[in-house]
Design an enzyme around this catalytic site. Sequence first.
Site, PDB file in Angstrom:
ATOM      1  N   ASN A 211       0.785  -1.018   0.127  1.00 25.77           N
ATOM      2  CA  ASN A 211       0.128  -0.034   0.008  1.00 25.77           C
ATOM      3  C   ASN A 211       0.953   1.160  -0.041  1.00 25.77           C
ATOM      4  O   ASN A 211       2.067   1.202   0.009  1.00 25.77           O
ATOM      5  CB  ASN A 211      -0.928   0.035   1.249  1.00 25.77           C
ATOM      6  CG  ASN A 211      -0.223  -0.103   2.510  1.00 25.77           C
ATOM      7  OD1 ASN A 211       0.674   0.858   2.744  1.00 25.77           O
ATOM      8  ND2 ASN A 211      -0.341  -1.183   3.328  1.00 25.77           N
ATOM      9  N   ASP A 280      -4.265  -6.241   5.255  1.00 19.51           N
ATOM     10  CA  ASP A 280      -5.584  -7.119   5.572  1.00 19.51           C
ATOM     11  C   ASP A 280      -5.600  -8.365   4.805  1.00 19.51           C
ATOM     12  O   ASP A 280      -6.090  -9.280   5.433  1.00 19.51           O
ATOM     13  CB  ASP A 280      -6.833  -6.265   5.309  1.00 19.51           C
ATOM     14  CG  ASP A 280      -6.828  -4.976   6.328  1.00 19.51           C
ATOM     15  OD1 ASP A 280      -6.186  -5.040   7.457  1.00 19.51           O
ATOM     16  OD2 ASP A 280      -7.234  -4.167   6.030  1.00 19.51           O
ATOM     17  N   LYS A 290       9.214 -17.343 -10.180  1.00 25.82           N
ATOM     18  CA  LYS A 290       8.640 -16.298 -10.708  1.00 25.82           C
ATOM     19  C   LYS A 290       7.325 -16.774 -11.846  1.00 25.82           C
ATOM     20  O   LYS A 290       7.708 -17.636 -12.606  1.00 25.82           O
ATOM     21  CB  LYS A 290       9.405 -15.579 -11.487  1.00 25.82           C
ATOM     22  CG  LYS A 290       8.963 -14.074 -12.046  1.00 25.82           C
ATOM     23  CD  LYS A 290       9.827 -13.077 -12.798  1.00 25.82           C
ATOM     24  CE  LYS A 290       9.115 -12.299 -13.636  1.00 25.82           C
ATOM     25  NZ  LYS A 290       9.822 -11.665 -14.761  1.00 25.82           N
ATOM     26  N   ASP A 307      -5.189 -10.156  12.453  1.00 19.85           N
ATOM     27  CA  ASP A 307      -5.185  -8.774  13.099  1.00 19.85           C
ATOM     28  C   ASP A 307      -4.275  -8.896  14.237  1.00 19.85           C
ATOM     29  O   ASP A 307      -4.694  -9.231  15.315  1.00 19.85           O
ATOM     30  CB  ASP A 307      -6.626  -8.289  13.208  1.00 19.85           C
ATOM     31  CG  ASP A 307      -7.037  -7.236  13.359  1.00 19.85           C
ATOM     32  OD1 ASP A 307      -6.027  -6.552  14.081  1.00 19.85           O
ATOM     33  OD2 ASP A 307      -8.035  -6.539  13.047  1.00 19.85           O
ATOM     34  N   ILE A 308      -3.183  -7.798  13.882  1.00 21.85           N
ATOM     35  CA  ILE A 308      -2.406  -8.093  15.268  1.00 21.85           C
ATOM     36  C   ILE A 308      -3.128  -7.163  16.343  1.00 21.85           C
ATOM     37  O   ILE A 308      -2.927  -7.700  17.481  1.00 21.85           O
ATOM     38  CB  ILE A 308      -0.986  -7.093  14.912  1.00 21.85           C
ATOM     39  CG1 ILE A 308      -0.437  -7.751  13.391  1.00 21.85           C
ATOM     40  CG2 ILE A 308      -0.209  -6.966  16.041  1.00 21.85           C
ATOM     41  CD1 ILE A 308       0.697  -6.665  12.737  1.00 21.85           C
ATOM     42  N   LYS A 342     -11.347  -3.551  18.630  1.00 27.96           N
ATOM     43  CA  LYS A 342      -9.930  -3.979  18.860  1.00 27.96           C
ATOM     44  C   LYS A 342      -9.352  -3.721  20.390  1.00 27.96           C
ATOM     45  O   LYS A 342      -8.310  -3.824  20.609  1.00 27.96           O
ATOM     46  CB  LYS A 342      -8.876  -3.566  17.955  1.00 27.96           C
ATOM     47  CG  LYS A 342      -9.328  -3.686  16.268  1.00 27.96           C
ATOM     48  CD  LYS A 342      -8.244  -3.254  15.285  1.00 27.96           C
ATOM     49  CE  LYS A 342      -8.626  -3.613  14.024  1.00 27.96           C
ATOM     50  NZ  LYS A 342      -7.423  -3.702  12.882  1.00 27.96           N
TER      51      LYS A 342
HETATM   52  O1  C5P Z   1      -8.980  -3.024  10.453  1.00 27.98           O
HETATM   53  P1  C5P Z   1      -7.928  -2.269   9.877  1.00 27.98           P
HETATM   54  O2  C5P Z   1      -6.821  -2.561   9.071  1.00 27.98           O
HETATM   55  O3  C5P Z   1      -8.663  -0.824   9.079  1.00 27.98           O
HETATM   56  O4  C5P Z   1      -7.407  -1.308  11.129  1.00 27.98           O
HETATM   57  C1  C5P Z   1      -6.314  -0.417  11.204  1.00 27.98           C
HETATM   58  C2  C5P Z   1      -5.689  -0.526  12.479  1.00 27.98           C
HETATM   59  O5  C5P Z   1      -5.222  -1.994  12.727  1.00 27.98           O
HETATM   60  C3  C5P Z   1      -4.224   0.118  12.392  1.00 27.98           C
HETATM   61  O6  C5P Z   1      -3.771   0.466  13.839  1.00 27.98           O
HETATM   62  C4  C5P Z   1      -3.377  -1.257  11.847  1.00 27.98           C
HETATM   63  O7  C5P Z   1      -1.854  -1.133  12.219  1.00 27.98           O
HETATM   64  C5  C5P Z   1      -3.987  -2.152  12.750  1.00 27.98           C
HETATM   65  N1  C5P Z   1      -3.782  -3.780  11.962  1.00 27.98           N
HETATM   66  C6  C5P Z   1      -3.351  -4.755  12.654  1.00 27.98           C
HETATM   67  N2  C5P Z   1      -3.377  -5.884  12.019  1.00 27.98           N
HETATM   68  C7  C5P Z   1      -3.687  -5.824  10.846  1.00 27.98           C
HETATM   69  C8  C5P Z   1      -4.265  -4.818  10.127  1.00 27.98           C
HETATM   70  C9  C5P Z   1      -4.284  -3.453  10.730  1.00 27.98           C
HETATM   71  O8  C5P Z   1      -3.144  -4.479  13.952  1.00 27.98           O
HETATM   72  N3  C5P Z   1      -3.821  -7.039  10.101  1.00 27.98           N
END
Ligand code: C5P
Length: 402
Positions: A211, A280, A290, A307-308, A342
């Site tokens: 991104n 995501d 390749k 999702d961290i 979150k």
């Molecule tokens: O759900 P979304 O990606 O929109 O959320 C954004 C927030 O979540 C940011 O703080 C990003 O660093 C964190 N995030 C995360 N793990 C992911 C994607 C986003 O912790 N896989």
Amino acid sequence: MSRCLQGKHILLGLTGGIACYKSAELVRLLVREGADVHVLMTPAAQQFLTPLTLQSLSGNSVATDLFSLSEELHVGHIRLADLADAYLIAPATADVVAKLAHGNADDVVTTVALATRAPLLVAPSMNVNMYEHPAVQENLERLARRGVRVIPAAEGELACGWHGKGRLAEPPVLLAEVERAVTPPVFAGERIVVTAGPTREFLDPVRFLTNRSSGKMGFALAAAAWRRGAEVMLVSGPVSLPTPHGVARRNVVSAAEMYEAVADEFSRATMLVMCAAVADYRPAVCQPTKVKKQSKGWTLELQPTIDILASLKPQKGNRFVVGFAAETDQVEEFGREKLERKGLDLVVANDVSRPEAGMEADMNAAILLDRFGGRIELPLMNKADLAEAILDRIAELRQRTA
Ligand code: C5P
């Protein structure tokens, strides 16, 4: 720009080393940041640079003599000491380090070091053998124990022809140290993990999904948190930014690697600021070689990444956790939803569809939503200023959670 030096009175003591030329550059940087700079020089320093040079750069008269009728009438060394918000001695020779360690005061530089109550910073510079001599190291340790900020010499080519430790720290490092010295240490004792930049999710060895995140916002937050006294670990995706002085860094590439690094750091952290634009989705498979060009299309199957933030929610305890919500529509609604889902203390919601703000840009605007129901709108400003405003808010809210 942090603005923390605006209107501050900074004393800069020069002693007799070739690195005095770097101090001339430092005066320019300090003045550019809005500081009122007063230079003090030992007789030996005046062999390397003239007081006139430093007077021209600082716009203030230079203190060279304890017993000068005109200098003492004009400012006076005790008044200078009282005026100071911070006092940096750079370069500090082995001789001056010894004098400082023992409290000698036989010139204007060392006398003012005893007379001031302002934070004292000492940046040694000398030949490598002198620097490594136990006498010098013991004196530096003694100063550090006394609360003096010793800015270690850097390694490299030395003016004397030797290679090794002994180079005066570079002017931007000295500037960052002075900025920290004048900033209230509201985050002293905090260990803050800041994430920054994009991640890369590989399709094959040469292609990836990513991104537009540049890392600028996260790097500005890390630098500002260090200035406020925190120990900072920056976990960064692939970006082309230098590591801010004082900040530790771990580099990662994919969302999975970022998860590993953040989960590892989180156990030791007191705060997490999750500024990274973590992918995501990632390709369901990464091809080992390749993928060749074909006339037919290529349909990708994507699967969600971990999702961290959400995964760390159960271990949160009383850590302060901040998330970012980059949105192109319904910015506030989606921000609130993330705050809840979150388990965050604060969400920085921003509209990344604005061409002048957000990802890649130097400027950004944001809405800060916190778990106590607070809402603060921050208008368009540069990312360094936005970092300061976000940290101001974190410091306020932190008092309610710690
Ligand atoms: O759900 P979304 O990606 O929109 O959320 C954004 C927030 O979540 C940011 O703080 C990003 O660093 C964190 N995030 C995360 N793990 C992911 C994607 C986003 O912790 N896989």
